[in-house]
Design a protein around this motif. Structure first.
Motif: not given
Length: 342
Positions: A27-28, A37-39, A52-56
């Protein structure tokens, strides 16, 4: 079994579980990526969301190299998707790598080029989609996974001969400890070099019966995906690989496609496109993606999209966007900052 589209990437079922395993809350990561958040429950995401997920994830860990090493060693074999599972149960390390390179074509956004020469085997990582180059942590985890595959398959702690990355990767010593060799950053390509003798090592995880089940289904999926690509798609993909390697012309691209330049031009004309148009479009799309990375200087972006001098790049960019690269970058950053995460 249908192949995903070019902008529809499947997230492995074990990805989010692996994040929890190394103390990173999914979630973070979603919040850091500014995504709904449903991603974390979605089986597919767009390329932009995927990056974006990997960078985050990298930002949550705090250091690119640390994130690479932690995740590479934490991922459980049982959570591998079918294409990766087929590589784990290959006959030997060479068979596994060749399967990985082949099936990676249907798992955007990276592509692998394997070359064996002398005592070494080099594996170069290239982006399939020129407009969206991946974040450093994704590049790193992909190369780390290739070595991890050999280690788990052979049951031996294999080491690489050398590793090269285009961008800075954080704690290089951590990466050198993992790969067991020198790691160079700010290189001209992303490349893992292995000892060629290691490729002959048999896999203790070899499973012939399972491969007989998986291989036909994977080959059908690959055939379906390749049949969906237009000639323009193929040309743009080749252009994205070659922009930083000097002057590129239609003869170079035609040669890689195994046809004459006249045949290629005719095929493009049939699709309502031209080589010059595709070259400009590839440079434009790639420039926007690189400029979105604040760690890259504008002169570096100019080089990465094939311009020998910065002034030529500035003129081209103004014709595309109506403003300078620096102003465009500031406007995009202001827009991102204005987004409100739900």
């Amino acid at each position: 079994m249908n192949a995903p589209s070019a902008d529809r990437i499947k997230i492995a079922s074990g990805f989010w579980t692996s994040l929890r395993g190394i103390g990173v809350e999914p979630l973070d990561v979603a919040r850091q990526a500014r995504l709904p958040l449903t991603v974390i429950n979605e089986p597919f995401v767009t390329t932009a969301q995927y990056y974006s997920i990997w960078q985050a994830f990298s930002e949550q860990v705090g250091d690119t190299a640390t994130g690479i090493v932690k995740l590479a060693t934490a991922y459980k074999t049982a959570q591998y998707p079918p294409a990766a599972l087929a590589t784990f149960h290959a006959r030997d390390y060479r068979d596994a790598l060749n399967r990985m390179a082949r099936y990676k074509q249907m798992c955007p956004p990276e592509n692998l080029q394997i070359r064996e020469e002398g005592e070494q085997c080099s594996i170069e990582l290239e982006c399939q989609h020129s407009e969206k180059p991946g974040p450093p942590v994704l590049i790193g985890i992909t190369l780390a996974y290739l070595l991890e595959l050999g280690r788990r398959g052979t049951g031996r702690h294999l080491t690489a001969r050398s590793v090269e990355f285009i961008h800075p990767m954080g704690d290089v010593q951590a990466l050198e400890g993992y790969f067991g060799c020198r790691v160079r950053t700010r290189a001209d390509r992303n490349r893992l070099t292995l000892n060629r003798d290691d490729l002959d090592r048999p896999f203790v995880s070899y499973n012939e019966e399972l491969l007989e089940i998986l291989t036909p289904a994977l080959e059908r999926t690959l055939d379906e995906r390749q049949s969906q690509l237009t000639m323009s798609d193929k040309v743009k993909w080749i252009l994205s690989r070659c922009l930083t390697r000097g002057r590129i012309d239609i003869q170079t691209v035609a040669s890689e496609l195994g046809m004459s330049d006249r045949t290629l031009q005719r095929r493009l004309t049939d699709e309502g496109a031209s080589f010059k148009q595709l070259l400009t479009q590839t440079r434009h799309e790639q420039a926007l993606a690189y400029l979105a990375d604040p760690s890259l200087e504008i002169k570096e972006v100019a080089f990465l999209v094939g311009y020998e001098d910065q002034n030529s790049f500035y003129r081209a960019f103004r014709s595309w966007e109506g403003e300078t690269p620096a102003n465009w970058r500031v406007a995009q950053e202001n827009w991102r900052s204005s987004l409100v995460t739900e």
